[in-house]
Structure formats: C-alpha cells, structure tokens
Design an enzyme around this catalytic site. Structure first.
Site, mmCIF file in Angstrom:
data_model
loop_
_atom_site.group_PDB
_atom_site.id
_atom_site.type_symbol
_atom_site.label_atom_id
_atom_site.label_comp_id
_atom_site.label_asym_id
_atom_site.label_seq_id
_atom_site.Cartn_x
_atom_site.Cartn_y
_atom_site.Cartn_z
ATOM 1 N N ASP A 1 60.625 -71.860 49.215
ATOM 2 C CA ASP A 1 60.509 -70.396 49.183
ATOM 3 C C ASP A 1 61.881 -69.743 49.045
ATOM 4 O O ASP A 1 62.073 -68.819 48.245
ATOM 5 C CB ASP A 1 59.841 -69.879 50.462
ATOM 6 N N GLU B 1 58.480 -73.943 42.924
ATOM 7 C CA GLU B 1 58.114 -75.317 42.561
ATOM 8 C C GLU B 1 59.324 -76.097 42.063
ATOM 9 O O GLU B 1 59.466 -77.296 42.354
ATOM 10 C CB GLU B 1 56.990 -75.314 41.521
#
Length: 639
Positions: free
Chosen positions: A551, A488
């Site tokens: 990611d 995030e």
C-alpha cells in the site's frame, strides 16, 4: 449526496471526511456481510452476468463457443430447483456410501488416488505449483488439512468467538446429516467425533501470522523421508498413482503437522477420521443439492460473517455455475464488457506505472548500487496480465456436462470436473511453469502479484469506476487504479516478494546492509499499525505487514505519476484513494478479517497510509495539532 466530502473533517479524520456521508446512508443487504467499493462492483457485475446467463438459458442469446454451450447446460441444471428438491439427498448417497464402506486405513489406501482426484476430504493433501527455488519447474507440495474454525487461534482456551461459533457449527452439521438420512443420535455422534478429530489437528498447523511469511511455507524434503511420516498411509503409492512415478523431493508446507501425523491418522482414530470426512463431504456438497440443504449449509458461514440471510436461490445457482466455468464466463465478460481497446489502454497505464517505479528505484537513496540494479532488473522482467487472457485455458474445453436427461446431477458433474482439473494439475508436475497462464477469471474484482512467476494481474472487472473511469480526472484515476497497480508492483519488493529474484526463485539478491535497512523499515511499518483498536480487537501489525508495504509503495508511486500529469489535483488523488477503500461491514465480519486477513481494514488503509506522505500535508494544509498530523520522523517510507 453519498460522495459529498465533509471539508470540516479533512484535517482530523480523512476517512470520515470522504466517506462519512456515504456510511450514514449505506445499507448492508441482508444477504451480504459488507457493502462498499469492491462489493458494489461485484454486485454490479453479478447483475450483468446473471442477466446474460438468463438470456442464454431462454434462447434470446446463443452461445458463441462450445464451452459457453456447456456452461448453459450446467446453469440450466443449477436453475432446475424443482428437480434439485425432488432429488434431495440422492446425489450425495453414493459418496457417503463410499466413506461408510471403509473398514480400515489399509482399505483407504486402495482408494487414495481416486479419492484425491475426486476432491474427497482427506487429512493430508498435495498440490503442484512452481518450485520456490527453481520457479521454472512445477514441483510437488504437501499441505495440512483445513480446520473447522477460521484458524488455530480460535482453539485456544477461553476464545470468546469460538464459544459462539462452535455451537452453531455443531447444530448446522447435525441438521445436515439428518437431511442426508442419518438418525439424530447418529448425527450427534458423527459431529462430535469430527470435532474431536479437528481439534487434534489444530495445534500442529500454522497460524495466519506464520503463514503470512512466505519462508515459513518452504521446507524441501526427500520424498523417501516424507513418506516415513506415516506408518499407516501409503503416501508413496498414492503419489505414484497421481504423477506416474515417485518424486525425489517434495515441499512440506507444514512439517509440524506431518511430524505428528501418526498420532492423528492411525487405526485408533480411524472412526473419528471417517466421521470427520463425512462432515466435510456433507458441508462441501450442501450448496449443490436441495434448497433445504443449501439454506442449512450456509448457517455457519453466515454466522462467521454476520450475514443475515443466505443469498437468493437464483443468485446461488448463478454462483454455482459461473464458479465452475469461471474462466469461460470471465473470458466472455472480458470480450463483451472490456474489449481489446480498453485492454491496450490499461496495459499502457501499467507500463507507465512500471516506468515510474523504475525511476524511483534508480533514484533510491537507501539502497546500494548493487541491490538497486537487481531490483531494476526484477522490474524489467515483470510481466503484466491485463483484462483477460488471449485464449481460454484448454482445461475448460474438457468440461462436458452430463444433463439430467442422461442421468447426470450437479454433484456428479462437479466430481467429474474435479477429476479432470486435478488430473490436469498433477500432469504439470516436473514440467515447465506456464508463466502466461491465467489463474484469475476476468470477471473477478481483484488483482494480485505472483512472486514465483514475477507477474502482476489486473482482471477486467476491477478496471472501472471508482478505480478507473474516463469520467474521473487523471489524478483521481491514479489515486484509484494507479495506486492499485503500483500496490501490486510493490509486492515484488515487500517482505515476501523481496525474497524472490527476477526469475521468481527464492534467492537473496540483497547486500547484508540493504537487507538490514529494509527490515528496519518493515519493522517500522509493523509498529505503525500494530495494536490499533478496531472492531473490539486490535490490529496485528505482523499479519498485515506485506500488504501495508505494498500500500505504501503503491500510493507513493501513483502519487508521483499523478504529479507528472499536466494538471495534477492531489486532493482528488487522495480523496479517490479514500473512496475505493470505503466499506461498511458487520461487526462479525470485521472481527473475522482482523483475525485472518493479511490486509489492513479499509479504514486504516486510508487513515494511516496517507499520513506517511509529505504531499498529503501540503494538499490539505495539515498542521501539528490536526488529527491527521504525524510528525515527520514518525512517517514510514520504504518505496
């Protein structure tokens, strides 16, 4: 047995090595389209909160707040299946009569504001959220309507999925309309007209790939110019009634649609548009009416996902009530099952991850000093929201249930609540953005980054095993929740987030050379995933690039944090990364996600991303010739 790692496969197929045994034995429940990491957590939380809701209903547990008492009333109505069946289509008829009574677009103009507040379907819509260029202030945006099929690509000639799905959609809606009191011939005509109107909209809306690029959704315009897109709809009066004045500007999210609005929303197409509205209303309301309505109304959604049967009547009632009072139920969950101590502990972990990321930015070798400093400043302004909010959103204190005894129905209450929530949204227009306001309930298994607020949010629900547990090693926790946290954070610096500054404004803070370098690396990430065969289709690297960048950044940052612990276990780190993304899904659901989801399939999030990290090769002694080997020059490294 299900968590047993097959060591013989580690070097050739990491995902199968970690999850193969589980995949063999895992069964997808008939009322699900998936099972695995996230889904298992959702099921666990549902079970817990349904049990508590039943205690509330029986009186074994008393509501501690007034909003919880209102939730109890609404849950009781949702659980009164006999009453819902007895009522049949009665709660729906006043709404359908409103649409049926419309005689022209001029007639519709007189009701536009009321209909917008009530959530009635219209082929144009508005929203209030942060202004992308001035993120401290809430601005007005215009949106195109949703399509019947998942996205515009399904409307292309020869689309095989559409050929299967549209007949199911058609039959379901014909049956719903018959349940709502229409004759079979009228139902056929209404659905046929609705489909024609929907097909007219499809060519002019953006594809998921286009929507995935945030810059494609920002098209500021003067409201005076925007209002001229329609000769027949009084957009000016509608907005004036909603916000109290005529704004100077508006963001037109999909201008291609509004440029042809007069060709779609016009007197010649009025009856088609009415039928489109009727179909949308009956579909949208089907889950809050009788069991026959609910079962029938779930057919198309189940076909999309490959789900064999509808969720149980009881679980559907819980979803209906808890979804309506989501922040109320979420706050209850956060306090009871997470608590202030866990909130403080996880907040420390988030700040640690921010610190690790800051260090990595400071030591970055491919950014110039100027851009690097801006990135660090953005990170220093990043605000984490962890666990649950400090206070309930005042909006939910306005939700007062009108019980059956007082003449209320589920649908009449939902319309009332929609009016309250929509009025509240429009009341925020041109007011300061509340950066600390929680948008996601604490019982939702999810996390996100908001580029316009520069916040990262981790609800309590995701902060448990396999993502995080005191029973797991620190390395395993970093491979789980640590990587999710850093994921995030990385969204602040992905291809979308990187276009926003520390205040949340869309503003270029990059040097020209740094931006070119970043774009080159992002292109390498697109290419690494693009075209990989999956579920009978191929991965669209452009659609999923932002999530893949997050990611990659999240995994590398969490890896560094794990390595800084006293006894790092990198095998445990990577194995838990593989475990949190395990998923068994129906083929239909896999194909749907491949078309519309901005995330890579879970299997590929594991398989592809670990190959980019040099430490993965050291941890498992992977050499050239092994299936998991990727040559150093092909490894994609961004953050």
């Amino acid at each position: 047995m299900s968590d047993q790692v097959n060591k013989s496969l580690l070097k050739d197929n990491f995902y199968q090595a970690v999850n193969g045994e589980w995949l063999k034995h895992a069964k997808i429940p008939a009322d699900h389209s998936t099972t695995g990491g996230f889904r298992d957590l959702v099921d666990q939380i549902d079970k817990t909160l349904m049990k508590d809701s039943d205690k509330l209903l029986s009186g074994k547990m008393q509501p501690k707040t007034k909003p919880m008492a209102e939730y109890k009333k609404f849950y009781a109505m949702a659980m009164n299946f006999q009453k819902r069946d007895d009522d049949g289509d009665k709660p729906l008829l006043p709404i359908l009569n409103q649409v049926e009574s419309l005689s022209s677009l001029k007639n519709l103009n007189a009701h536009l504001a009321d209909w917008t507040l009530s959530g009635m379907p219209l082929p144009f819509g508005f929203d209030v959220d942060s202004d992308m260029k001035n993120a401290k202030i809430n601005a007005l945006s215009a949106y195109a309507p949703a399509l019947f099929l998942p996205d515009k690509n399904y409307y292309k000639p020869g689309n095989k999925a559409a050929k299967k799905l549209m007949p199911i959609f058609t039959k379901m809606n014909q049956q719903l309309l018959i349940l709502a009191g229409y004759s079979a011939p009228d139902a056929d005509d209404i659905v046929a007209n609705a489909k024609k109107f929907d097909k007219m909209i499809a060519p002019h809306v953006m594809s998921p790939e286009q929507m995935a690029k945030v810059q494609n959704t920002y098209h500021p315009d003067s409201f005076e110019h925007f209002a001229k897109y329609s000769k027949y709809v009084d957009l000016t009066s509608q907005i004036k009634a909603l916000i109290g004045t005529v704004p100077k500007k508006i963001n037109v999210v999909e201008p291609a649609y509004y440029k042809v609005m007069d060709k779609i929303v016009n007197p010649d197409n009025f009856n088609m548009m009415k039928d489109w509205m009727i179909v949308n209303i009956v579909m949208d309301c089907s889950d809050c009416l009788s069991e026959e309505f609910r079962q029938t109304g779930s057919v198309y959604g189940r076909a999309l996902s490959g789900q064999k049967k509808a969720v149980s009547q009881k679980k559907a009632a819980y979803y209906l009530a808890s979804g309506t009072f989501d922040q109320v139920v979420g706050l209850y969950y956060g306090h009871k099952y997470f608590g202030p101590k866990a909130k403080a502990d996880v907040l420390k972990m988030v700040h640690k991850m921010i610190g690790v990321y800051k260090k990595r930015l400071a030591n970055n070798t491919w950014l110039t000093k100027q851009t690097r400093q801006h990135a660090i400043e953005k990170l220093e302004n990043l605000v984490p929201q962890v666990g649950y909010p400090d206070h309930l959103d005042p909006l939910f204190k306005k939700f007062k249930v009108t019980t059956t005894a007082d003449g209320g129905t589920i649908l009449s209450n939902l319309i009332k609540f929609t009016q309250i929530a929509t009025k509240d949204m429009y009341a925020h227009w041109n007011k300061p953005v509340k950066r600390t306001r929680w948008e996601m309930p604490a019982d939702e298994v999810n996390a996100y980054y908001h580029p316009l607020k520069n916040i990262i949010v981790f609800p309590a629900a995701i902060l448990q095993a396999p993502f995080y547990s005191l029973k797991q090693s620190a390395s395993a926790n970093y491979g789980g929740i640590g990587a999710v946290m850093a994921h995030e954070i990385s969204h602040a610096f992905d291809n979308n987030g990187s276009q926003f500054d520390k205040y949340g404004n869309m503003n270029n803070w990059w040097t020209k050379s740094d931006k070119a370098n970043f774009n080159k690396r992002a292109k390498a990430m697109v290419d690494e995933f693009n075209g990989i065969p999956y579920a009978g289709g191929k991965v669209n690297g452009k659609l999923i690039v932002s999530e893949n960048i997050a990611d990659a950044g999240g995994l590398s940052c969490a890896l560094e944090a794990a390595k800084s612990t006293d006894h790092p276990d990198l095998q445990a780190f990577f194995i838990n990364w593989a475990r949190i993304w395990r998923m068994k899904a129906t083929t239909a659901y896999k194909r749907l996600l491949l078309s519309i989801d901005v995330h890579a399939p879970g299997e590929l999030r594991v398989q592809v991303q670990v190959k980019n990290l040099d430490d993965f090769y050291k941890a498992f002694n992977i050499k050239p010739g092994d299936g998991m080997y990727l040559a150093p020059e092909k490894r994609v490294k961004i953050w």
